[in-house]
Design a protein around this motif. Structure first.
Motif, PDB file in Angstrom:
ATOM      1  N   LYS B   9       0.586  -1.086   0.158  1.00  0.00           N
ATOM      2  CA  LYS B   9       0.101   0.055   0.259  1.00  0.00           C
ATOM      3  C   LYS B   9       0.783   1.103   0.255  1.00  0.00           C
ATOM      4  O   LYS B   9       0.116   2.461  -0.398  1.00  0.00           O
ATOM      5  CB  LYS B   9      -1.180   0.006   1.097  1.00  0.00           C
ATOM      6  N   TYR B  10       1.877   0.973   1.222  1.00  0.00           N
ATOM      7  CA  TYR B  10       3.310   2.530   1.017  1.00  0.00           C
ATOM      8  C   TYR B  10       4.240   1.739   0.751  1.00  0.00           C
ATOM      9  O   TYR B  10       5.117   0.521   1.114  1.00  0.00           O
ATOM     10  CB  TYR B  10       3.393   2.858   2.425  1.00  0.00           C
ATOM     11  N   LEU B  11       4.964   2.301  -0.509  1.00  0.00           N
ATOM     12  CA  LEU B  11       6.509   2.409  -0.179  1.00  0.00           C
ATOM     13  C   LEU B  11       7.664   3.182  -0.195  1.00  0.00           C
ATOM     14  O   LEU B  11       7.349   4.507  -1.046  1.00  0.00           O
ATOM     15  CB  LEU B  11       6.609   2.043  -2.016  1.00  0.00           C
ATOM     16  N   PHE B  12       8.656   3.009   0.320  1.00  0.00           N
ATOM     17  CA  PHE B  12      10.187   4.473   0.510  1.00  0.00           C
ATOM     18  C   PHE B  12      10.500   4.204  -0.076  1.00  0.00           C
ATOM     19  O   PHE B  12      11.465   1.981  -0.351  1.00  0.00           O
ATOM     20  CB  PHE B  12       9.532   4.615   1.492  1.00  0.00           C
ATOM     21  N   ARG B  13      11.241   4.428  -1.485  1.00  0.00           N
ATOM     22  CA  ARG B  13      12.961   4.094  -2.275  1.00  0.00           C
ATOM     23  C   ARG B  13      13.872   5.246  -1.637  1.00  0.00           C
ATOM     24  O   ARG B  13      13.586   6.712  -1.947  1.00  0.00           O
ATOM     25  CB  ARG B  13      13.167   3.640  -3.247  1.00  0.00           C
ATOM     26  N   LYS B  14      15.275   5.282  -1.776  1.00  0.00           N
ATOM     27  CA  LYS B  14      15.645   5.990  -1.987  1.00  0.00           C
ATOM     28  C   LYS B  14      15.667   6.595  -4.046  1.00  0.00           C
ATOM     29  O   LYS B  14      15.734   5.699  -4.121  1.00  0.00           O
ATOM     30  CB  LYS B  14      17.412   5.935  -1.497  1.00  0.00           C
ATOM     31  N   GLU B  15      16.276   7.742  -3.326  1.00  0.00           N
ATOM     32  CA  GLU B  15      16.875   8.193  -5.056  1.00  0.00           C
ATOM     33  C   GLU B  15      18.062   7.190  -5.665  1.00  0.00           C
ATOM     34  O   GLU B  15      18.229   7.004  -4.610  1.00  0.00           O
ATOM     35  CB  GLU B  15      16.953  10.246  -4.984  1.00  0.00           C
ATOM     36  N   GLY B  16      17.496   6.758  -6.901  1.00  0.00           N
ATOM     37  CA  GLY B  16      18.266   6.055  -7.282  1.00  0.00           C
ATOM     38  C   GLY B  16      18.632   4.370  -7.074  1.00  0.00           C
ATOM     39  O   GLY B  16      19.274   3.542  -8.153  1.00  0.00           O
ATOM     40  N   GLN B  17      17.513   4.572  -7.063  1.00  0.00           N
ATOM     41  CA  GLN B  17      16.870   3.169  -7.082  1.00  0.00           C
ATOM     42  C   GLN B  17      15.824   2.414  -7.578  1.00  0.00           C
ATOM     43  O   GLN B  17      14.908   3.455  -8.045  1.00  0.00           O
ATOM     44  CB  GLN B  17      16.353   1.764  -4.891  1.00  0.00           C
ATOM     45  N   ASN B  18      15.911   1.401  -8.302  1.00  0.00           N
ATOM     46  CA  ASN B  18      14.623   1.244  -8.992  1.00  0.00           C
ATOM     47  C   ASN B  18      13.926   0.509  -8.022  1.00  0.00           C
ATOM     48  O   ASN B  18      14.190  -0.487  -7.332  1.00  0.00           O
ATOM     49  CB  ASN B  18      15.569  -0.443 -10.140  1.00  0.00           C
ATOM     50  N   VAL B  19      12.770   0.509  -8.404  1.00  0.00           N
ATOM     51  CA  VAL B  19      11.230  -0.745  -7.755  1.00  0.00           C
ATOM     52  C   VAL B  19      10.593  -0.576  -8.282  1.00  0.00           C
ATOM     53  O   VAL B  19       9.810  -0.053  -9.623  1.00  0.00           O
ATOM     54  CB  VAL B  19      11.029   0.777  -6.340  1.00  0.00           C
ATOM     55  N   THR B  20       9.944  -2.135  -7.656  1.00  0.00           N
ATOM     56  CA  THR B  20       8.963  -2.795  -8.695  1.00  0.00           C
ATOM     57  C   THR B  20       7.665  -2.956  -7.871  1.00  0.00           C
ATOM     58  O   THR B  20       7.487  -3.334  -6.968  1.00  0.00           O
ATOM     59  CB  THR B  20       9.540  -4.429  -8.977  1.00  0.00           C
TER      60      THR B  20
END
Lengths: 116, 110
Positions: B9-20
């Motif tokens: 439902k919620y997803l947090f990522r750092k800049e520069g990372q791919n996320v699926t």
């Protein structure tokens, strides 16, 4: 190029009164129109639709009107209820042929608030 | 129950990372879609797939990639090339004029 536009970002009405949400489109090839309702942090849910061969479609408290010459459609909610408070999106699609076939084009949405 | 599920439902990522982002449906629909919602801009089509092993770019495909190896699944990868990835992502399935939406994933990239 915004082909479907909802020019009113928000609308506030009193419970029991009529809510009228408006939508304009520029592509005369669109032949099917839909209204979706969306609550925050949820996916949109289908509300009502109309084919371009009709000028009105009714479903309970919800009526959609289509004016093809003006490229305008509207959603009427009568009577409005507090539970109707949500974001309403209109959408248009070309159902038969053309390069836009299969793609729903959405308006920006109108936030409806119904006060008790 | 038939429907469309999106996780998380919620997803947090750092800049520069791919996320699926995951999207699964058990409605037996051939077509699936990915949209992005930003405030004041409605829903914009990223990619769509009309059948397994086939997909087409939508209006804002740059910085995104998809796959459609199974009828039930249509994952979306937000790559580091996407300049403004923070948004609410919605998956849908069904006929173009009869689409059913999942609950959405809120992606925040910092």
């Amino acid at each position: 190029d915004q082909q479907v536009k909802q020019n009113s970002p928000s609308l506030s009405v009193q419970e029991g009164r009529i809510s009228i949400l408006n939508c304009d489109y520029t592509n005369s090839m669109f032949d099917y129109f839909l209204w979706y309702k969306k609550y925050p942090a949820e996916g949109p849910t289908f509300l009502i639709s109309i084919s371009s061969i009709k000028d009105k479609n009714e479903d309970g408290r919800f009526t959609v009107f289509l004016n093809k010459s003006a490229k305008h459609l509207s959603l009427h909610i009568v009577p409005s209820q507090p539970g109707d408070s949500a974001v309403y999106f209109c959408a248009a699609v070309l159902r038969a042929g053309g390069t836009s076939y299969g793609k729903l084009t959405f308006g920006q949405g109108t936030i409806l608030t119904v006060h008790p | 129950d038939g429907g469309i599920t999106q996780s998380p439902k919620y997803l947090f990522r750092k800049e520069g990372q791919n996320v699926t982002l995951s999207c699964e449906q058990n409605l037996n629909h051939d077509a699936m879609y990915w949209y992005r919602q930003d405030p004041g801009q409605g829903l914009r089509l990223i990619y769509y797939s009309q059948i397994v092993n086939d997909f087409q770019k939508g209006d804002i495909a740059e910085g995104y990639s998809v796959s459609r190896e199974k009828k039930e699944s249509f994952p979306l990868t937000v790559t580091s090339a996407q300049k403004n990835p923070t948004a609410f992502y919605l998956c849908a399935s069904g006929l173009p004029y009869e689409q059913y939406f999942g609950p959405g994933t809120r992606l925040t990239v910092t």
